[in-house]
Design an enzyme around this catalytic site. Sequence first.
Site, PDB file in Angstrom:
ATOM      1  N   ARG A 125      47.496   3.510   6.963  1.00  0.00           N
ATOM      2  CA  ARG A 125      47.038   4.910   7.771  1.00  0.00           C
ATOM      3  C   ARG A 125      45.783   4.881   8.456  1.00  0.00           C
ATOM      4  NH1 ARG A 125      48.214   7.461   1.393  1.00  0.00           N
ATOM      5  NH2 ARG A 125      50.292   7.668   1.793  1.00  0.00           N
ATOM      6  N   SER A 130      53.808  14.150   4.847  1.00  0.00           N
ATOM      7  CA  SER A 130      54.392  13.339   4.517  1.00  0.00           C
ATOM      8  C   SER A 130      54.407  12.244   5.577  1.00  0.00           C
ATOM      9  CB  SER A 130      55.612  12.719   3.242  1.00  0.00           C
ATOM     10  OG  SER A 130      55.907  11.585   2.920  1.00  0.00           O
TER      11      SER A 130
END
Lengths: 248, 224, 669
Positions: free
Chosen positions: C339, C286
């Site tokens: 990301r 995660s």
Amino acid sequence: MNLTLKVWRQKNAQDQGSFATYAVRDISPDMSFLEMMDVLNEQLIAQGVESVVFDHDCREGICGMCSMFINGEAHGPDRGVTTCQLHMRKFKDGDTITVEPWRAKAFPVVRDLMVDRSAFDRIIQAGGYVSVNTMGNLPDANATPIEKHDADAAFDAATCIGCGACVATCKNASAMLFVSAKVSQFALLPQGQVEAADRVRNMVHQMDLEGFGNCTNTGACEVECPKGISIENIARMNREYLKASITA
Amino acid sequence: MSSQRGLFGSSLARKYWMALTGLFLITFLVVHLLGNLTIVFGTGEDFNAYAAFMTSFPPIKIVSYLLYASIVLHAADGIVLARQNRAARPVAYGTYNGAANAGWASRNMALLGIFTLLFILVHMKSFWFEMHFGTLGLDAKGNKDLFTLTTAAFEQVWYTAFYVVAMVALGFHLWHGFQSAFQTLGWTHPTYTPIVQFVGRAFAVLVCGAFALIPLYVLISPNV
Amino acid sequence: MSSKLNSRIPEGPIAEKWTKHKGTIPLVSPANKRRIDVIVVGTGLAGSSAAASLAELGYNVKAFCFQDSPRRAHSIAAQGGINAAKNYQNDGDSVFRLFYDTVKGGDYRSREANVHRLAEVSSSIIDQCVAQGVPFARDYGGLLDNRSFGGVQVSRTFYAKGQTGQQLLLGAYSALERQVAKGRVKMYARHEMVDLVVVDGKARGIIARNLVTGELERHSAHAVIIASGGYGNVFYLSTNAMGSNVTAAWKAHKKGAFFANPCFTQIHPTCIPVSGESQSKLTLMSESLRNDGRIWVPAELEDAKAIREGRLKPTDLPEEKRDYYLERRYPAFGNLVPRDVASRAAKERCDAGYGVNKTGEAVYLDFSAAIMRYGKEQANLKGMPNASEAEIRALGTKVVESKYGNLFQMYEKITDENPYVTPMKIYPAVHYTMGGLWVDYNLMSTVPGLFVAGEANFSDHGANRLGASALMQGLADGYFVLPYTVGTFLADDIRTGPISTDLPEFVEAEKAARARFEGFLKAKGSTPVEVFHRRLGKIVWDKIGMARNEAGLKTAIAEIRALREEFYRDVKVLGGMFEMNPELDKANRVADFMELAELMALDALTREESCGGHFREEYQSEDGEALRQDDAFAFVSAWEFTDNDPGKATLHKEDLVFENVKLVTRSYK
């Protein structure tokens, strides 16, 4: 490493089924058990034999699809893992590994290692929910504080992935751990209190109708549960059911 | 859809009755053992007096009927549950490693229970039936002389052996059953459950051990 | 804007659009809802929440999933959390800030109005889930806890340890099962949609394969909702589930639904690196780990080499010889950059030779600093001012365990290394696809009556999705958008009556599906489906992956076309049509991936800019940052399937108009 696999083959629900023996070679200890099964399947296809059918999806231990009974244990010899998280480093070169489907009257075999676990869905349908419709004007999420201890315990119960290892491993094929995990989650939260009595009675009733066995408190389920769900949940459900039966 | 079966018929209800009757039978074991100890620590007359008291005092008589009912219910329910459990897995596993995740006693409760039931039948035929319907002589105090019958029985090696094996079986049955009853009734608590487990296991060893030692004592000791 | 695209964005100021629109959508009376059937394909967060909510409203719902139970959809694997503009932390969060962060995080390639609506309903999602009994993490006061995610500077992420997706999905699944029990939803598990049926230009049903018997079934409805997730498995190795596929969406595309921005795919920076050839999938760690983990590689090439060869342990490398490259390059956001930025930075270091595992494709995610920091905090709290380093480490380990225990355990199970002691190794992997079927403001595709929800549509995340926003979007679409917006289409259908499955369109679609399946079986070639999938994945990862260029994309197109041709000639599928046959199902899915892959390459080739997850090497700044071309490419590419060839798709452009957010170069420095 080289291994011998004894795999249950069964064409469909009506078929009798039997074990077939296969050899696999050059298995890396870093492979997951399912990746080893993939190797077997590619090998079978090359030989013109239909591949072994098994349930699997997320391959990271959370979807609850994979369901193999390996060397006499649900999800194999490791603890706290699903079959997809079981790695070949838990086996030795030259081992013979027996692979079977979950066995329970309530989980009929679909094909090979794949079983039908829709009984679990029907148990949830019987009451595994809070009766709240979708609404844009519900009370604010922080309107009701919940004691951290209860919230955490509810979460622990709610982590059940519905894989059915508890049923598979129980000598009585009992579904008590699965059912009690859901009952506990709601019993511990204020949101679940309103329907608590009906919920436990209806879910247990459905569990009985599905043909699961009875709990004899062997504790095997909590040992084999990939999410480590405690049989404390079963005790809680026993309490809840007793309370519901006496006050109903 | 709401189940109306409540405290009867459902799987959990059957388990409650198993637990309640089991716990009741456990309390009876204590009373029974106390009486039996008179064989070791008392005289034959004491034992006979105890037997007479148990069969004639009205409140005890009521409790004894409850006891018979409990045995019947516990056994009948156990048989029903065990049959359901077998039916729940019609096709057995090729390989099943039960020892990997559960104790031996917990996995063999039905077997241990049936053996215990068999023992109870033999035991009741030998003593209870004779006490109630047999032709026992009287002792010095005018009580039925169960003591003589008992010691005579235990002086037979095969009978004592059977008795000891049965107590081992009962011990295993209680080893799991004692704390299992608490779990079934939902009487669990992070602090107290370990205590219950310890007490249960201690009880199983001590009480069944004591039961088994009495016939051995009779067999070995030259005085009785 | 193309005449074929009408985004139907309501008029008015952005903050009022949704409210006003909701107020004007035609209603369907409860009595009439009973006469309307809706098909929902997929039972993830979007699908199950939509199916449950529509059933509560009174529609007859048929829900389909290929898994054995709706509870297994891959939303369940989402770990980190779900965003909502609750501002419980009083750290300055607001609907506008969530909207702004999402548009910015998406590199200005998303539709403002949709994103604002998403931010508006985010609060209701949390209320709804709590009311359903979802056990979110709480603090000692009993109130909901939050954490922070990449690309934002507030704590707005609600979570349930590392299993948030599971808890939210089980909540939606419970709501769905409640409706199944009432008979409002008919559930078809182990069924896969294999074609869309269009009657008189409207979506009126699907052909589904019963995966147990192999039968093809015709199912009709007045509207069809596709919520079948993303297409990340086109890469073969991804964090998606093994069964995740594009077939439902792709079949809809071939029946007239435009496919938008297929080249926008997200590579997640923190996954467990590839270990060997036979690897079947990748596992995500995660993003929440970046709250406390520091990412680094050795600062010197010799050290990296020594580590790769096992001569040096990472824990032996002193601080000054480590390169915390994210903290170095992006001081403002540090390890919490979005990301796409974090992934490219990892690739850059590894390409330069600093990778730390055998394959040279891994970087460290190190918790030792966090363990010591938390440890000191605990030592102070417990009144141990003179605690030894070992005591501090033990205390800190406990804190880290309580926050990320299940993730650490998962890591250890897979890699056989203890991440409390030695730093984790991570590498980027395919995780999410921002592209998807084009939808208007009502989430309806270019086929009237065909709605698309969740990851399967393209609408909210632009060129890059922020962490903890996928769960938010899935549930927003299913709980709070579709139940209203389906009315825009269905209000006209109250007199239609049941749709017959004997219509020629159903017969034709079933026949075509059957021919396709028989084609795979008849090929009788020599290569298993899996091998084709693996080869396809390698082409897509190498040439349409984290970095793309014109030459590579052109080669990719040629290679994909050749592979496709070979596939139909040489695929080997055993078994029969009318039985449980996973190999046959896989062939059907891989065939669609092969067509989609070509469209992805075409889309990437056409988009001559770098934005979000789409990085064209030709368009970068001197220090390697992405260069957008807002003048030429501030549009959504919506592709129309043309001439029965994915390579001949027709491009339609939806211009993106930004009235509330100023387009700037994203900077996380």
